[in-house]
Design an enzyme around this catalytic site. Structure first.
Site, mmCIF file in Angstrom:
data_model
loop_
_atom_site.group_PDB
_atom_site.id
_atom_site.type_symbol
_atom_site.label_atom_id
_atom_site.label_comp_id
_atom_site.label_asym_id
_atom_site.label_seq_id
_atom_site.Cartn_x
_atom_site.Cartn_y
_atom_site.Cartn_z
ATOM 1 C CB THR A 53 -0.947 0.044 1.407
ATOM 2 O OG1 THR A 53 -1.625 -1.211 1.259
ATOM 3 C CG2 THR A 53 -1.781 1.310 1.196
ATOM 4 N NE ARG A 79 -8.852 -7.461 1.121
ATOM 5 C CZ ARG A 79 -7.723 -6.809 1.336
ATOM 6 N NH1 ARG A 79 -7.261 -5.903 0.468
ATOM 7 N NH2 ARG A 79 -7.159 -6.561 2.538
ATOM 8 C CB VAL A 80 -13.142 -3.503 -0.635
ATOM 9 C CG1 VAL A 80 -12.693 -1.998 -0.017
ATOM 10 C CG2 VAL A 80 -13.746 -3.151 -2.181
ATOM 11 C CB THR A 140 0.842 0.116 4.808
ATOM 12 O OG1 THR A 140 1.407 -1.104 4.068
ATOM 13 C CG2 THR A 140 1.902 0.708 5.870
ATOM 14 N N GLY A 141 -1.178 -2.715 5.783
ATOM 15 C CA GLY A 141 -1.212 -3.911 6.447
ATOM 16 C C GLY A 141 -2.079 -4.721 6.131
#
Length: 292
Positions: A161, A189-190, A212-213
């Site tokens: 990301t 998928r979101v 981010t992860g």
């Protein structure tokens, strides 16, 4: 007048098996994105313009899992997500599951500025932003032999990301996040990146955050808003609130990191994964670029 600050990330979960050449490439990419954002702030520009410019720079760089460098889902396609938020008035915009928008962060901003909505998805989001001058591209624009090879090998990379958080001279905060998700994700998928309060949040009363992860964990704990809430209601410092938020993610089996800037210009860039591509310019103009 505030001294401007910007912090960016290019994804958490960086493996230590990076070659020296690839690490150098990542550092250079981070530096370019950092300067793209900070140059705007130096000239008195807005935090929203700064985070947008930094994220666009990473979306255009095939090294990063956003925009051009987005990974493939289980169907062998790319579906991209992005969001932006302003701290001054809590305006926000996002797009999700788009596959023909060159710069999803620009699309997210168009949703915020040119519609009454916060989140648009799929082909209808593409049609909306095209009407407002946002560039669409052929799907071949996103083609990558390396990303396709990762899909065929069955690799599951959850942390790719990009994002930015900034404070401008006028005291306004903003955040932006963009992603291609993770390799092999189910179509449709979101994750957290386009979800306001999960992967992105900004409030002039507290802070601006981009995460981010593992997106599902970030959504479940509303990570970005959690950090803001801890500052507002518990009186925690940015660094304390950021670490506490990530600990909450870890308690449900998640990992990753974030960049955050508060209204005083403090910066936090914590992570609980092996590494996180990150960079910032602090109030004194000092630059930091780091991987591990």
């Amino acid at each position: 007048m505030k001294r401007p600050v910007i912090a960016i990330h290019g994804g958490a979960g960086v493996a230590r098996r990076l070659t020296p050449q690839r690490e150098t490439q990542y550092r250079q990419g981070l530096q370019r994105a950092l300067e793209a954002g900070y140059e705007i702030l130096k000239k008195g520009g807005t935090s929203l313009d700064a985070v947008t410019a930094a994220v666009v720079a990473m979306e255009d760089d095939p090294l990063f899992n956003a925009g051009r460098g987005s990974v493939y889902n289980a169907a062998g396609e790319q579906e991209l997500d992005a969001s932006v938020m302003e701290g001054a008035n809590l305006r926000a915009g996002a797009v999700a599951a788009v596959s023909r928008i060159r710069n999803p962060v620009l699309a997210a901003r168009a949703v915020m500025e040119r519609s009454p909505h916060v989140l648009l998805v799929g082909r209808h989001a593409e049609a909306f932003v095209q009407r407002h001058g946002i560039a669409l591209v052929q799907k071949s624009y996103f083609y990558s032999t390396d990303r396709l090879a990762a899909l065929k090998k069955g690799l599951r990379r959850h942390h790719g990301t990009v994002g930015a958080a900034a404070l401008d001279q006028h005291g306004n905060l903003a955040a932006a996040t963009s992603t291609g998700g993770y390799t092999g994700k189910l179509p449709g998928r979101v994750g957290d990146s386009p979800i306001i309060g999960a992967g992105t949040y900004a409030d002039n009363a507290s802070c601006a955050v981009s995460g981010t992860g593992w997106g599902e964990a970030f959504i479940r704990v509303a990570l970005a808003h959690e950090i803001s809430a801890r500052m507002l209601y518990l009186g925690e410092a940015l660094s304390v609130a950021s670490r506490a938020g990530l600990k909450k993610v870890a308690r449900i089996g998640g990992d990753g990191g974030l960049v955050a800037v508060d209204r005083k210009g403090n910066v936090a860039m914590p992570f609980n994964s092996e590494g996180m591509l990150r960079a910032c310019v602090r109030t004194d103009g000092r630059r930091v670029v780091a991987v591990y």
